[in-house]
Design a protein around this motif. Structure first.
Motif, PDB file in Angstrom:
ATOM      1  N   SER A 125       0.855  -1.188   0.000  1.00 33.76           N
ATOM      2  CA  SER A 125       0.000   0.000   0.000  1.00 33.76           C
ATOM      3  C   SER A 125       0.887   1.231   0.000  1.00 33.76           C
ATOM      4  CB  SER A 125      -0.933   0.020   1.217  1.00 33.76           C
ATOM      5  OG  SER A 125      -0.197   0.227   2.406  1.00 33.76           O
ATOM      6  N   ARG A 132      -5.422   2.090   0.444  1.00 28.96           N
ATOM      7  CA  ARG A 132      -5.425   1.488  -0.884  1.00 28.96           C
ATOM      8  C   ARG A 132      -4.417   0.342  -0.916  1.00 28.96           C
ATOM      9  NH1 ARG A 132      -5.785   5.670  -5.146  1.00 28.96           N
ATOM     10  NH2 ARG A 132      -7.896   5.533  -4.316  1.00 28.96           N
ATOM     11  N   TRP A 134      -2.824  -3.172  -2.851  1.00 32.15           N
ATOM     12  CA  TRP A 134      -2.618  -3.893  -4.104  1.00 32.15           C
ATOM     13  C   TRP A 134      -2.099  -5.289  -3.768  1.00 32.15           C
ATOM     14  CZ3 TRP A 134      -4.287  -1.304  -8.349  1.00 32.15           C
ATOM     15  CH2 TRP A 134      -4.364   0.086  -8.264  1.00 32.15           C
ATOM     16  N   LEU A 146      -3.783  -8.871 -10.605  1.00 32.33           N
ATOM     17  CA  LEU A 146      -3.561  -7.814  -9.629  1.00 32.33           C
ATOM     18  C   LEU A 146      -4.929  -7.349  -9.135  1.00 32.33           C
ATOM     19  CD1 LEU A 146      -1.735  -5.595  -8.240  1.00 32.33           C
ATOM     20  CD2 LEU A 146      -2.193  -4.199 -10.272  1.00 32.33           C
ATOM     21  N   ARG A 148      -7.255  -4.831  -6.267  1.00 32.33           N
ATOM     22  CA  ARG A 148      -7.182  -3.522  -5.615  1.00 32.33           C
ATOM     23  C   ARG A 148      -8.266  -3.398  -4.544  1.00 32.33           C
ATOM     24  NH1 ARG A 148      -7.410   2.386  -8.673  1.00 32.33           N
ATOM     25  NH2 ARG A 148      -8.405   3.558  -6.983  1.00 32.33           N
ATOM     26  N   THR A 159      -8.386  -5.838 -11.332  1.00 31.95           N
ATOM     27  CA  THR A 159      -7.863  -4.796 -12.200  1.00 31.95           C
ATOM     28  C   THR A 159      -7.757  -5.362 -13.613  1.00 31.95           C
ATOM     29  OG1 THR A 159      -5.513  -5.337 -11.976  1.00 31.95           O
ATOM     30  CG2 THR A 159      -6.503  -3.945 -10.248  1.00 31.95           C
ATOM     31  N   VAL A 171       4.648  -6.616  -6.466  1.00 36.21           N
ATOM     32  CA  VAL A 171       3.987  -5.362  -6.820  1.00 36.21           C
ATOM     33  C   VAL A 171       4.571  -4.258  -5.964  1.00 36.21           C
ATOM     34  CG1 VAL A 171       2.080  -5.905  -5.216  1.00 36.21           C
ATOM     35  CG2 VAL A 171       1.776  -4.146  -6.958  1.00 36.21           C
ATOM     36  N   ILE A 181       2.705   2.113 -10.960  1.00 29.63           N
ATOM     37  CA  ILE A 181       2.702   0.792 -10.336  1.00 29.63           C
ATOM     38  C   ILE A 181       3.542  -0.154 -11.184  1.00 29.63           C
ATOM     39  CG2 ILE A 181       1.257  -1.120  -9.515  1.00 29.63           C
ATOM     40  CD1 ILE A 181      -1.085   0.852  -9.446  1.00 29.63           C
ATOM     41  N   GLU A 199      -2.463   4.267 -12.435  1.00 34.81           N
ATOM     42  CA  GLU A 199      -3.003   3.547 -11.282  1.00 34.81           C
ATOM     43  C   GLU A 199      -3.757   2.282 -11.679  1.00 34.81           C
ATOM     44  OE1 GLU A 199      -4.385   5.157  -6.905  1.00 34.81           O
ATOM     45  OE2 GLU A 199      -5.167   6.166  -8.680  1.00 34.81           O
ATOM     46  N   GLY A 200      -3.183   1.566 -12.630  1.00 34.55           N
ATOM     47  CA  GLY A 200      -3.699   0.248 -12.949  1.00 34.55           C
ATOM     48  C   GLY A 200      -4.754   0.185 -14.024  1.00 34.55           C
TER      49      GLY A 200
END
Length: 443
Positions: A125, A132, A134, A146, A148, A159, A171, A181, A199-200
């Motif tokens: 995070s 948040r 991951w 991945l 979120r 994601t 990650v 990321i 952001e993904g």
């Protein structure tokens, strides 16, 4: 009969030895393996160990033991733990995402992953938005991806980064740009790094066959992105393993290319002869600390790596917001298992030793209370503590705790905090097949 008993024990020992790599990396010693400090609450510390974990809620003045059975991770100990601002604890074990809502006394596997047979491998995070999360998964033979969370791990969503035939091994989020990321992984076509600048939402993939290291990297594997520079989102580090050696790689172009960067003193090859426990980087990105199970190296930009005098016998490293470093150590070597340094590893202040650990104080009815207290006398004796009289079970007023179950003739569970002689023998036998460590590794 003795021969049959020995064969039966070895049939049990060998699979456990092969599977319990983190514990074996420390040769069965009671060592610390990771440290996590709660953001904005430096008084809360959680330290992973080969014998479970220990927790302090008073800036290290006291430490309570949490046995592996109470943590509930079985044979899959986490690489590290993560505090949430509200005090929740999280850990990705490799086959589950564990969460504790009561300060480590009770742990549950997150149903989002367990219900879908997903195996969470890494969890991260960003410091700027700790709620948040991951998570990447890495179960071979199944789809991986991945995932979120925007609410501290209460819920998760998929994601766009998914793979039907690959695994994801790491990650990281750039501290200076939380939209950047990096995800490491491996597909049937080979190793690759995926990068997102939004952001993904979208991803760019960089295959890394490492052709330039063909003479050194024979069939590379275990490619894991480790850290992103706090000051530069294009500057990152990863590790890769080949022919039994761990290489530390550096990229300064956002993961498009990597160069081998760590050359420990006295080693003929550009790699570490021990499995990598962790890597930390200074605030300006110019200094690395690389920990193996027994040693700690420091590498400054433009200089060769230096083997630090301490710790010896055990190592891990975690940089704090004040730029101090928390480091694991070996009690048997220098009298502490966690220390702090303010001068990049030149001197250390011990935070606690094994004999400072106390039995758990979790309330009755929690797994740590119910499963760990009965194991405490045996564990305490193994780390040099003379156990106090058996505590009274608060769940049955006036009633003593039942005695610990007797040791079994062929028990070798590393998750019980002990590693009997049989397991050490098995480990010693397997080590004969490892590459001999170079002898001249001192600076």
């Amino acid at each position: 009969m003795k021969l049959l008993t020995s064969l039966r024990c070895w049939l049990v020992l060998v699979p456990l030895v092969l599977r319990a790599a983190p514990a074996l990396a420390h040769a069965g010693f009671p060592d610390t393996t990771s440290v996590a400090v709660r953001r904005d609450h430096p008084e809360d510390l959680f330290v992973g160990a080969t014998f479970g974990a220990v927790i302090s809620r008073d800036s290290g003045k006291s430490w309570q033991w949490l046995c592996p059975e109470g943590l509930g991770y079985g044979g899959w100990p986490p690489d590290s733990y993560l505090w949430q601002p509200n005090g929740d604890l999280l850990a990705a074990t490799g086959n589950a995402l564990l969460r504790s809502r009561d300060g480590g006394c009770s742990w549950q596997a997150h149903s989002y992953f367990s219900s879908r047979n997903l195996w969470p491998a890494r969890l991260v995070s960003p410091a700027s938005t700790p709620s948040r999360l991951w998570v990447v998964t890495s179960r071979s033979g199944t789809p991986n991806g991945l995932y979120r969370s925007d609410d501290g791990g209460e819920t998760f969503t998929d994601t766009s980064l998914q793979s039907a035939d690959g695994i994801f091994t790491g990650v990281q989020v750039a501290p200076s740009d939380m939209k950047r990321i990096y995800v490491s992984g491996q597909t049937p076509a080979g190793i690759r790094l995926s990068r997102s600048n939004d952001e993904g939402v979208t991803w760019t993939h960089f295959p890394h066959p490492f052709d330039e290291y063909a003479n050194e990297f024979s069939r590379p594997y275990d490619f894991v992105v480790l850290k992103v520079s706090p000051s530069n989102p294009d500057h990152l580090w990863a590790r890769v393993t080949a022919v039994g050696w761990t290489y530390i790689l550096e990229s300064k172009d956002g993961g498009q290319s990597f160069q081998s960067t760590l050359k420990p003193p006295g080693q003929a090859r550009d790699g570490l002869d021990e499995y990598l426990i962790g890597l930390e980087v200074s605030a300006d990105g110019n200094t690395l600390w690389v920990a193996t199970p027994t040693r700690l190296f420091r590498k400054r930009a433009g200089e060769a790596a230096v083997l630090l005098t301490l710790p010896t016998g055990n190592a891990c490293v975690e940089r704090q917001p004040d730029n101090s470093l928390l480091m694991c150590g070996a009690d048997r070597e220098h009298g502490w298992v966690l220390g702090r340094t303010l001068d990049e590893g030149q001197t250390y202040t011990p935070l606690f030793a094994l004999t400072d650990i106390k039995p758990p104080t979790c309330p009755a009815g929690t797994p740590v209370h119910d499963r760990c207290l009965s194991r405490w006398p045996q564990f305490a004796e193994s780390i040099g503590i003379t156990p106090e009289p058996e505590p009274v079970d608060s769940g049955t007023p006036g009633g003593p705790k039942p005695p610990a179950p007797p040791a079994q003739g062929c028990s070798c569970s590393s998750t019980g905090g002990l590693f009997p002689a049989a397991c050490l023998l098995a480990f010693a036998t397997l080590r004969r097949f490892r590459r001999r460590r170079p002898e001249n590794h001192q600076p």
